[in-house]
Design an enzyme around this catalytic site. Structure first.
Site, PDB file in Angstrom:
ATOM      1  N   GLU A 138       0.840  -1.202   0.000  1.00 47.44           N
ATOM      2  CA  GLU A 138       0.000   0.000   0.000  1.00 47.44           C
ATOM      3  C   GLU A 138       0.881   1.261   0.000  1.00 47.44           C
ATOM      4  O   GLU A 138       1.854   1.341   0.754  1.00 47.44           O
ATOM      5  CB  GLU A 138      -0.879  -0.009   1.259  1.00 47.44           C
ATOM      6  CG  GLU A 138      -1.847   1.159   1.328  1.00 47.44           C
ATOM      7  CD  GLU A 138      -2.692   1.154   2.610  1.00 47.44           C
ATOM      8  OE1 GLU A 138      -2.298   0.510   3.599  1.00 47.44           O
ATOM      9  OE2 GLU A 138      -3.761   1.796   2.607  1.00 47.44           O
ATOM     10  N   LYS A 213      -9.583   2.518  -2.387  1.00 51.05           N
ATOM     11  CA  LYS A 213      -9.810   1.892  -1.064  1.00 51.05           C
ATOM     12  C   LYS A 213     -11.211   2.185  -0.543  1.00 51.05           C
ATOM     13  O   LYS A 213     -11.601   3.347  -0.419  1.00 51.05           O
ATOM     14  CB  LYS A 213      -8.736   2.423  -0.118  1.00 51.05           C
ATOM     15  CG  LYS A 213      -8.741   1.876   1.284  1.00 51.05           C
ATOM     16  CD  LYS A 213      -7.461   2.336   1.993  1.00 51.05           C
ATOM     17  CE  LYS A 213      -7.350   1.875   3.419  1.00 51.05           C
ATOM     18  NZ  LYS A 213      -6.026   2.190   3.991  1.00 51.05           N
ATOM     19  N   CYS A 250      -5.804  -2.685   2.380  1.00 53.35           N
ATOM     20  CA  CYS A 250      -5.528  -2.685   3.816  1.00 53.35           C
ATOM     21  C   CYS A 250      -6.734  -2.854   4.741  1.00 53.35           C
ATOM     22  O   CYS A 250      -7.214  -3.953   4.929  1.00 53.35           O
ATOM     23  CB  CYS A 250      -4.710  -1.461   4.209  1.00 53.35           C
ATOM     24  SG  CYS A 250      -3.989  -1.710   5.861  1.00 53.35           S
TER      25      CYS A 250
HETATM   26  N1  LIG Z   1      -3.422   1.269   6.099  1.00 53.90           N
HETATM   27  C1  LIG Z   1      -4.448   0.928   6.847  1.00 53.90           C
HETATM   28  O1  LIG Z   1      -5.593   0.952   6.420  1.00 53.90           O
HETATM   29  N2  LIG Z   1      -4.156   0.576   8.104  1.00 53.90           N
HETATM   30  C2  LIG Z   1      -5.132   0.386   9.113  1.00 53.90           C
HETATM   31  C3  LIG Z   1      -4.665  -0.487  10.184  1.00 53.90           C
HETATM   32  C4  LIG Z   1      -5.072  -1.910  10.005  1.00 53.90           C
HETATM   33  O2  LIG Z   1      -6.086  -2.174   9.357  1.00 53.90           O
HETATM   34  O3  LIG Z   1      -4.382  -2.771  10.512  1.00 53.90           O
END
Ligand SMILES: NC(=O)NCCC(=O)O
Length: 409
Positions: A138, A213, A250
């Site tokens: 990401e 996203k 993510c």
């Molecule tokens: N980049 C992101 O969405 N991180 C959020 C933390 C997670 O989902 O572990």
């Protein structure tokens, strides 16, 4: 404190010490599988692996013989190269995890270009290994600066056909490889709006499409909604020369319906490019992806960045804890999960790496035939519940024990 409590507290104390070693290792081992393989007798490790990793169509996972050129790049540039075979060989898929290349205080363009330089030999190694589909982590072209809420990091954002895409398009053409490039996108046609976007580059270097996203975190230091909002591209599946692929970016991995939607649209491999830290999510990491692969009868490629990124100005998480200048440790541990419940061992917790796996996409259909999850899903029950749930006057279907509300005699 009784003796038991003392023992537990002492154990926890030891755990805190050992799991927070500065190099990101687990008690000096680069991954859980490495720790187990070194410390268990071979017959015990075999049995533990069978339960932890599962089997590939009833057989243990085997190693692929990769070319010397790929291995030479891995030792010269100090990244891991792990090979796992699923048979029969149909599609060869690669995942790259990496740390940033320069301190976050360096000029932004230098930071981005240094990441390009760092990735070059790793992508060459994927090309030399015959990888068909390659996915990066990401926001791979920048530090994960969204913890800071400072707007200067917006300067990293690029249009879909920007510098990072052009950099990868050359490799896609050179190696006849599909590349998934998750970046911070600047939507120049819509008032310079920012998005967290994955761009799908076809094996001829063409841009097939993009996905933004869907679910934006508001947890701990992940203050991403300061920069971009929930995506507006739905759940696209991209039909490529090597299979039908999708990207669940993510935080979307915590939403089972997000995984489901990509499955309903026919995905065979769903990539989950991520940036997440040990303290927040590590116990969830191996479970969520594997469960998604099983429940939706597709392969999942999970990627997390590595290292600790320190920012110039300290920030807080709004949780009363002291201000700090880093997120904590991004624990890598990228891996693949398969619809038959098997998974590969993970890449390192602290080192750059390229994980390569061969996968037979027929397994998706075979698992649907075997388990019939799609056929038995009863979607109409859930469509009806969701339709009612979305109405402001929704009342949960709860049947209370009438005795609960009787006055005691
Ligand atoms: N980049 C992101 O969405 N991180 C959020 C933390 C997670 O989902 O572990």
């Amino acid at each position: 404190m009784d003796k038991n409590e003392e023992e537990i507290a002492a154990q926890n104390g030891n755990l805190e010490e050992s799991s927070s070693t500065k190099d990101g290792s687990i008690c000096g081992y680069e991954s859980l599988h490495h720790l187990l393989s070194v410390n268990l007798k071979p017959h015990l490790y075999k049995e533990v692996s069978r339960l932890l990793i599962g089997l590939n169509c009833g057989k243990p996972l085997e190693l692929i013989a990769l070319p010397e050129a790929a291995k030479a790049l891995s030792s010269k540039h100090d990244f891991d190269l792990q090979e796992l075979l699923r048979e029969p060989q149909v599609v060869r898929v690669g995942l790259i995890q990496n740390s940033v290349a320069l301190p976050t205080t360096a000029p932004l363009l230098d930071q981005k270009r240094a990441i390009f330089q760092k990735l070059k030999p790793i992508i060459d190694s994927a090309g030399a290994s015959g990888v068909n589909i390659l996915c990066l982590q990401e926001a791979w072209m920048m530090p994960f600066a969204f913890c800071t809420r400072e707007k200067r990091w917006c300067e990293f954002a690029e249009p879909v056909d920007g510098e990072s895409t052009r950099f990868l398009q050359e490799y896609a053409r050179k190696y006849n490889m599909v590349i998934i490039s998750p970046i911070l996108e600047r939507d120049v046609n819509h008032g310079e709006t920012l998005w967290n976007t994955a761009i799908i580059i076809g094996n001829h270097g063409n841009i097939i499409g993009k996905h933004r996203k869907n679910h934006i975190p508001r947890v701990g230091d992940f203050n991403e909604s300061t920069y971009y909002m929930e995506g507006n591209t739905g759940h696209p599946v991209f039909e490529t020369a090597y299979g039908k692929i999708a990207v669940n970016i993510c935080y979307g991995r915590h939403h089972p319906m997000n995984w489901l939607a990509f499955g309903l649209n026919g995905a065979e491999i769903v990539f989950n490019p991520s940036a997440t830290v040990g303290e927040l999510s590590e116990p969830m990491w191996p479970i969520e992806a594997r469960n998604a692969a099983i429940a939706n009868s597709y392969f999942v490629g999970s990627i997390n960045r590595v290292g600790t990124e320190t920012f110039p100005n300290p920030f807080t998480s709004g949780d009363g804890k002291p201000q700090h200048a880093d997120f904590g440790h991004f624990y890598g541990s990228s891996h693949f999960s398969a619809p038959d419940a098997s998974c590969t061992p993970s890449l390192s917790r602290y080192k750059d790496g390229l994980l390569i796996s061969d996968m037979d996409l027929n397994l998706c259909r075979q698992l649907k035939d075997k388990w019939g999850f799609r056929m038995t899903a009863r979607y109409e029950l859930y469509a009806d519940l969701l339709a009612r749930y979305l109405k402001p006057d929704f009342e949960p279907q709860v049947i209370s024990d009438p005795l609960l509300h009787k006055k005691s005699l």
